[in-house]
Scaffold this motif. Structure first.
Motif, PDB file in Angstrom:
ATOM      1  N   MET A   1      31.814  38.741  51.258  1.00 55.85           N
ATOM      2  CA  MET A   1      32.920  38.847  50.293  1.00 55.85           C
ATOM      3  C   MET A   1      34.225  39.220  50.981  1.00 55.85           C
ATOM      4  SD  MET A   1      33.279  41.373  46.994  1.00 55.85           S
ATOM      5  CE  MET A   1      33.997  42.674  47.921  1.00 55.85           C
ATOM      6  N   SER A   2      34.151  39.414  52.301  1.00 63.37           N
ATOM      7  CA  SER A   2      35.330  40.031  52.919  1.00 63.37           C
ATOM      8  C   SER A   2      36.567  39.137  52.738  1.00 63.37           C
ATOM      9  CB  SER A   2      35.069  40.235  54.417  1.00 63.37           C
ATOM     10  OG  SER A   2      34.812  38.970  55.001  1.00 63.37           O
ATOM     11  N   HIS A   3      36.334  37.827  52.473  1.00 61.46           N
ATOM     12  CA  HIS A   3      37.533  36.983  52.331  1.00 61.46           C
ATOM     13  C   HIS A   3      37.839  36.695  50.878  1.00 61.46           C
ATOM     14  CE1 HIS A   3      37.586  36.674  56.575  1.00 61.46           C
ATOM     15  NE2 HIS A   3      36.348  36.236  56.597  1.00 61.46           N
ATOM     16  N   SER A   4      37.070  37.300  49.911  1.00 60.96           N
ATOM     17  CA  SER A   4      37.373  36.954  48.523  1.00 60.96           C
ATOM     18  C   SER A   4      37.307  38.170  47.608  1.00 60.96           C
ATOM     19  CB  SER A   4      36.377  35.915  48.039  1.00 60.96           C
ATOM     20  OG  SER A   4      35.085  36.537  48.033  1.00 60.96           O
ATOM     21  N   TRP A   5      37.719  39.321  48.100  1.00 57.95           N
ATOM     22  CA  TRP A   5      37.720  40.494  47.241  1.00 57.95           C
ATOM     23  C   TRP A   5      38.799  40.317  46.186  1.00 57.95           C
ATOM     24  CZ3 TRP A   5      42.118  43.384  46.694  1.00 57.95           C
ATOM     25  CH2 TRP A   5      43.095  43.249  47.676  1.00 57.95           C
ATOM     26  N   GLY A   6      38.648  40.991  45.076  1.00 56.37           N
ATOM     27  CA  GLY A   6      39.642  40.896  44.005  1.00 56.37           C
ATOM     28  C   GLY A   6      39.465  42.039  43.042  1.00 56.37           C
ATOM     29  N   TYR A   7      39.754  41.772  41.793  1.00 48.97           N
ATOM     30  CA  TYR A   7      39.690  42.818  40.759  1.00 48.97           C
ATOM     31  C   TYR A   7      38.867  42.377  39.554  1.00 48.97           C
ATOM     32  CZ  TYR A   7      43.349  45.152  43.451  1.00 48.97           C
ATOM     33  OH  TYR A   7      44.060  45.781  44.453  1.00 48.97           O
ATOM     34  N   GLU A   8      38.095  41.294  39.720  1.00 52.19           N
ATOM     35  CA  GLU A   8      37.224  40.857  38.620  1.00 52.19           C
ATOM     36  C   GLU A   8      35.899  41.614  38.695  1.00 52.19           C
ATOM     37  OE1 GLU A   8      40.325  38.823  37.782  1.00 52.19           O
ATOM     38  OE2 GLU A   8      38.567  38.549  36.473  1.00 52.19           O
ATOM     39  N   ALA A   9      35.060  41.483  37.672  1.00 52.07           N
ATOM     40  CA  ALA A   9      33.759  42.177  37.661  1.00 52.07           C
ATOM     41  C   ALA A   9      32.914  41.755  38.866  1.00 52.07           C
ATOM     42  CB  ALA A   9      33.019  41.873  36.361  1.00 52.07           C
ATOM     43  N   THR A  10      33.076  40.503  39.261  1.00 55.23           N
ATOM     44  CA  THR A  10      32.231  39.957  40.338  1.00 55.23           C
ATOM     45  C   THR A  10      32.708  40.355  41.738  1.00 55.23           C
ATOM     46  OG1 THR A  10      33.646  38.002  40.226  1.00 55.23           O
ATOM     47  CG2 THR A  10      31.533  37.925  39.012  1.00 55.23           C
ATOM     48  N   ASN A  11      33.998  40.667  41.898  1.00 53.78           N
ATOM     49  CA  ASN A  11      34.502  40.948  43.268  1.00 53.78           C
ATOM     50  C   ASN A  11      35.429  42.169  43.303  1.00 53.78           C
ATOM     51  OD1 ASN A  11      36.831  40.143  42.021  1.00 53.78           O
ATOM     52  ND2 ASN A  11      37.214  38.390  43.364  1.00 53.78           N
ATOM     53  N   GLY A  12      35.353  42.967  42.236  1.00 50.24           N
ATOM     54  CA  GLY A  12      36.286  44.093  42.102  1.00 50.24           C
ATOM     55  C   GLY A  12      35.861  45.364  42.803  1.00 50.24           C
ATOM     56  N   PRO A  13      36.609  46.454  42.574  1.00 50.56           N
ATOM     57  CA  PRO A  13      36.395  47.734  43.277  1.00 50.56           C
ATOM     58  C   PRO A  13      34.942  48.197  43.366  1.00 50.56           C
ATOM     59  CG  PRO A  13      38.394  47.866  41.985  1.00 50.56           C
ATOM     60  CD  PRO A  13      37.801  46.527  41.687  1.00 50.56           C
ATOM     61  N   SER A  14      34.135  47.962  42.343  1.00 46.57           N
ATOM     62  CA  SER A  14      32.738  48.450  42.395  1.00 46.57           C
ATOM     63  C   SER A  14      31.898  47.615  43.379  1.00 46.57           C
ATOM     64  CB  SER A  14      32.103  48.362  41.002  1.00 46.57           C
ATOM     65  OG  SER A  14      32.015  46.997  40.598  1.00 46.57           O
ATOM     66  N   LYS A  15      32.434  46.477  43.819  1.00 46.09           N
ATOM     67  CA  LYS A  15      31.703  45.595  44.725  1.00 46.09           C
ATOM     68  C   LYS A  15      32.214  45.667  46.178  1.00 46.09           C
ATOM     69  CE  LYS A  15      29.047  43.268  41.691  1.00 46.09           C
ATOM     70  NZ  LYS A  15      29.463  43.952  40.457  1.00 46.09           N
ATOM     71  N   TRP A  16      33.363  46.339  46.383  1.00 46.77           N
ATOM     72  CA  TRP A  16      33.980  46.307  47.717  1.00 46.77           C
ATOM     73  C   TRP A  16      33.108  46.941  48.792  1.00 46.77           C
ATOM     74  CZ3 TRP A  16      39.619  48.157  46.163  1.00 46.77           C
ATOM     75  CH2 TRP A  16      40.216  47.163  45.390  1.00 46.77           C
ATOM     76  N   GLY A  17      32.284  47.944  48.419  1.00 45.28           N
ATOM     77  CA  GLY A  17      31.477  48.660  49.412  1.00 45.28           C
ATOM     78  C   GLY A  17      30.514  47.766  50.166  1.00 45.28           C
ATOM     79  N   ALA A  18      30.128  46.662  49.570  1.00 45.67           N
ATOM     80  CA  ALA A  18      29.165  45.755  50.214  1.00 45.67           C
ATOM     81  C   ALA A  18      29.754  45.157  51.500  1.00 45.67           C
ATOM     82  CB  ALA A  18      28.764  44.653  49.240  1.00 45.67           C
TER      83      ALA A  18
END
Ligand SMILES: NS(=O)(=O)c1ccc(CCCCO)cc1
Ligand SMILES: [Zn+2]
Length: 260
Positions: A1-18
Motif C-alpha cells: 500500500m505504500s504507493h496508494s495510501w489515502g483517507y478512505e476506509a480501505t487505505n486510510g489511517p487505520s490501515k497505514w501501519g501495514a
C-alpha cells in the motif's frame, strides 16, 4: 500500500501501519492537546517567523491536500527561536479539513475538533536539504494553525481563487508573491511537543508548534476546499475532504506551553 495510501476506509489511517509500521511508534502525531496537562515553560522563546513573499513558487494538488511550495535555497523564509535551536527554512504549507464544518483538524484541544488545520513545514538547515532533514529526529518544525468558522478570510481567498486550476490530483500552477504570515493569528502563543509527520511515511522527525489562537474561514470558503479532488483527471471524481489523521497515543510525552 505504500504507493496508494489515502483517507478512505480501505487505505486510510487505520490501515497505514501495514505499510508504515512506525504508525504505532512512540512519537506519532497528531495528538489531543489537553491545556490543563500542558506545562508552562518560561524558558520557551517567542516564535520568530520571517517570511519573504518572493520565495513563493507554486500551488499544487498532490492528491492528499493542496500545498503552496517555497524556494528554500536561501534563508529568506525561516523559523527561529520558539522551542527550536538553529534555523529552519519554510518548504511548504498545506491544510487538512473535513467533509463538514464540525471536523477536519488533526490536532484536537481537549477533544474539540476544528474545521481545518494549516501546517507550515520548515526543515533544519543543519541538514543539506528537506530530503535529508525529513527523517531526522530534529529534522522538521511544523507550525499548526487551527481554522474556525467566521468571517470570510481574504488571504485564504487568494489560495481558493486558484482551485479551479488545481482541481485534479497531480496538477499545479504558478503562485507568486504570497506572504504566509497573513495566515497567522495576531498572538503566537503555542503548545509544543515532539511528534511525527501526520501522513505516510509518518517519520518521527517533527517538533510540533501548535498555535493557541485560530484564524477564521467562512463556511462558504470551506465548501470550496471540498471542490478539490483526491482523484486525477479521467478517474471517477472523489472529493478531497476528511484528509486528517485522528489523534494518536501520547505515550508519556510532555506538552509544553509558551504561555501561562
Ligand atoms: N502533515 S505534516 O505537516 O505532518 C507533513 C509534512 C510534510 C510531509 C511530506 C513528507 C515527504 C516525505 O518524503 C508529510 C506530512
Ligand atoms: Zn499536514
Amino acid at each position: 500500500m505504500s504507493h496508494s495510501w489515502g483517507y478512505e476506509a480501505t487505505n486510510g489511517p487505520s490501515k497505514w501501519g501495514a505499510s508504515f509500521p512506525i504508525a504505532n511508534g512512540d512519537r506519532q502525531s497528531p495528538i489531543d492537546i489537553v491545556p490543563g496537562n500542558a506545562s508552562h515553560d518560561p524558558g520557551l522563546k517567542p516564535l520568530k517567523l520571517k517570511y519573504d513573499p518572493s520565495t513563493c513558487l507554486e500551488i499544487l494538488n498532490n492528491g492528499h491536500s493542496f500545498q503552496v511550495t517555497f524556494a528554500d535555497d536561501t534563508d529568506s523564509s525561516t523559523l527561529t527561536d520558539g522551542p527550536i535551536s538553529g534555523t529552519y527554512r519554510l518548504k511548504q504549507f498545506h491544510f487538512h479539513w473535513g467533509a463538514t464544518d464540525d471536523r477536519g483538524s488533526e490536532h484536537t484541544v481537549q477533544g474539540a475538533k476544528f474545521p481545518a488545520e494549516l501546517h507550515l513545514v520548515h526543515w533544519n538547515t543543519k541538514y543539506a536539504s528537506f530530503g535529508e532533514a525529513v527523517n531526522k529526529p530534529d529534522g522538521l518544525a511544523v507550525v499548526g494553525v487551527f481554522l474556525k468558522i467566521g468571517n470570510e478570510n481574504a488571504h485564504l481567498q487568494k489560495l481558493i481563487d486558484k482551485f479551479s486550476v488545481i482541481t485534479n490530483a497531480k496538477t499545479q500552477t504558478t503562485f507568486v508573491d504570497f506572504n504566509p504570515a497573513t495566515l497567522l493569528p495576531g498572538c503566537l502563543d503555542y503548545w509544543t511537543y515532539l511528534g511525527s509527520l501526520t501522513t505516510p511515511p509518518l517519520y518521527e522527525s517533527v517538533t510540533w508548534i501548535v498555535l493557541k489562537h485560530q484564524i477564521t474561514v467562512s463556511s462558504a470558503q470551506m465548501a470550496k476546499f471540498r471542490t478539490l479532488l483526491f482523484s486525477s483527471n479521467g478517474e471517477a471524481p472523489c472529493c478531497m475532504e476528511n484528509n486528517y489523521r485522528p489523534p494518536q497515543p501520547l505515550k508519556g510525552r510532555v506538552v509544553r506551553a509558551s504561555f501561562k
